[in-house]
Design an enzyme around this catalytic site. Sequence first.
Site, PDB file in Angstrom:
ATOM      1  N   ASP A   1     -14.622   3.720   0.146  1.00  0.00           N
ATOM      2  CA  ASP A   1     -15.097   3.180   1.414  1.00  0.00           C
ATOM      3  C   ASP A   1     -16.066   4.121   2.125  1.00  0.00           C
ATOM      4  O   ASP A   1     -16.846   3.671   2.970  1.00  0.00           O
ATOM      5  CB  ASP A   1     -13.918   2.886   2.341  1.00  0.00           C
ATOM      6  CG  ASP A   1     -13.204   1.587   1.990  1.00  0.00           C
ATOM      7  OD1 ASP A   1     -13.702   0.849   1.122  1.00  0.00           O
ATOM      8  OD2 ASP A   1     -12.141   1.318   2.587  1.00  0.00           O
TER       9      ASP A   1
ATOM     10  N   TYR B   1      -0.368 -13.573  -0.608  1.00  0.00           N
ATOM     11  CA  TYR B   1       0.226 -13.393  -1.935  1.00  0.00           C
ATOM     12  C   TYR B   1       1.511 -12.591  -1.775  1.00  0.00           C
ATOM     13  O   TYR B   1       1.691 -11.849  -0.806  1.00  0.00           O
ATOM     14  CB  TYR B   1      -0.739 -12.690  -2.902  1.00  0.00           C
ATOM     15  CG  TYR B   1      -1.314 -11.384  -2.400  1.00  0.00           C
ATOM     16  CD1 TYR B   1      -0.669 -10.167  -2.611  1.00  0.00           C
ATOM     17  CD2 TYR B   1      -2.533 -11.368  -1.716  1.00  0.00           C
ATOM     18  CE1 TYR B   1      -1.211  -8.977  -2.159  1.00  0.00           C
ATOM     19  CE2 TYR B   1      -3.075 -10.183  -1.257  1.00  0.00           C
ATOM     20  CZ  TYR B   1      -2.414  -8.982  -1.486  1.00  0.00           C
ATOM     21  OH  TYR B   1      -2.964  -7.810  -1.018  1.00  0.00           O
TER      22      TYR B   1
ATOM     23  N   ARG C   1       0.823  -1.213   0.000  1.00  0.00           N
ATOM     24  CA  ARG C   1       0.000   0.000   0.000  1.00  0.00           C
ATOM     25  C   ARG C   1       0.858   1.265   0.000  1.00  0.00           C
ATOM     26  O   ARG C   1       0.502   2.258  -0.638  1.00  0.00           O
ATOM     27  CB  ARG C   1      -0.932   0.017   1.222  1.00  0.00           C
ATOM     28  CG  ARG C   1      -2.164  -0.825   1.054  1.00  0.00           C
ATOM     29  CD  ARG C   1      -3.099  -0.694   2.249  1.00  0.00           C
ATOM     30  NE  ARG C   1      -4.321  -1.430   2.014  1.00  0.00           N
ATOM     31  CZ  ARG C   1      -5.417  -0.924   1.468  1.00  0.00           C
ATOM     32  NH1 ARG C   1      -5.426   0.339   1.090  1.00  0.00           N
ATOM     33  NH2 ARG C   1      -6.493  -1.673   1.292  1.00  0.00           N
TER      34      ARG C   1
END
Length: 389
Positions: free
Chosen positions: A292, A213, A109
């Site tokens: 969001d 991942y 991120r």
Amino acid sequence: MAGKALSVAIVGGGIGGLTFALALRQRGIGAEVYERSAELREVGAAVALAANGSRVLQRLGLRDELAACSAVPTELVYRHWRDGRRVVAFPIGDAYEERFAGPYFGVHRADLQRILADAWGKVHLGRQVTAVVSAGAGYRLEFADGTSETADVVVGADGVHSAVRKWVDDAPLARYSGSSGFRGLVPVAQLPSLPDPGAMQFWLGPGGHLLHYAIGDGSVVNFLAVLDEPAEWAGESWTEDIPRERIETAFEGWHPAVREMVSATTLYQRWGLFSQYPLNRWHRGGVVLLGDAAHAMLPHHGQGANQTIEDAVTLAECLARDSREAALARYEKLRRPRTRAVQRSSWVANALLHLPDGPAADARDVELGRIGETVAWIHSHDALATARG
């Protein structure tokens, strides 16, 4: 185009706000970005950029920068929680990009935030919004530092605890799913029992699952481990500190790779997993929500950031084509059904991933064999083409 004359204020300098700002700029529309934090930073570990999100960023000219700091999963693999057998597997890599016209990237991120921020430029930091006030045909943003700014359009891209949403819709914030998660970033070198470290993998078990991942150069794995607990979530914060031993004991009996992963985390916190109640509306006048702030969702399809990116390009395209009122109405009409469908699908997945061994799990595993088709509607969606009609 009618939108070019508009002044736009974006509240929130995260993935959604910055992607939207870049999409506006590409269409010749200026904007100002206001971020409450004193510095740009992203909470959480990593982002799985699926084709429906990466395709948008690629069109913004960011593919090379993303590729340089991202890992491309080799496969999507579902594994049994205890013995580690491969239940089903599907190729990703080049085959995925050929099918969906966009890469699948595992990226930290912080790296994604940096790429977007560098591409955009100036963000007004330390500007916490305390009120949105009508001001003639536009709006005045009032900040905690006593300053204010005006704009024709105010976009609330300020996340699950959005200050702007209260002006648009006072619906309950969110509902707790009954599940919580632990996160972490772990060097592959600390995971000697992990098969296929380059693959995106779900480990499916009774009352929980673990997804992981690789990110960056592939030497680090990002994971989210989810459990069906606690039954109720107390307190306003969506996180709580938890002893390391609690994380480890939660996965006793699971495959050694899973135990190695959760034991190696340095984030001794539990995240409550919440989903946004559907809002009655996404905009009020010239104030509109994105990401969001409008549709927080469970992470089981890895679509939180991707749906936010879809919102961003859709709203930018609508503002470039129509008047303010028509643009916001069309944006809401396009995005509400899409995000609700992804929200519902992710909620259903929460239960299916946590079935105990037995007939129900066996039936689920058969259905997983068709997952490449059943979730294609998510990955193949082209938000820009849809907005252009």
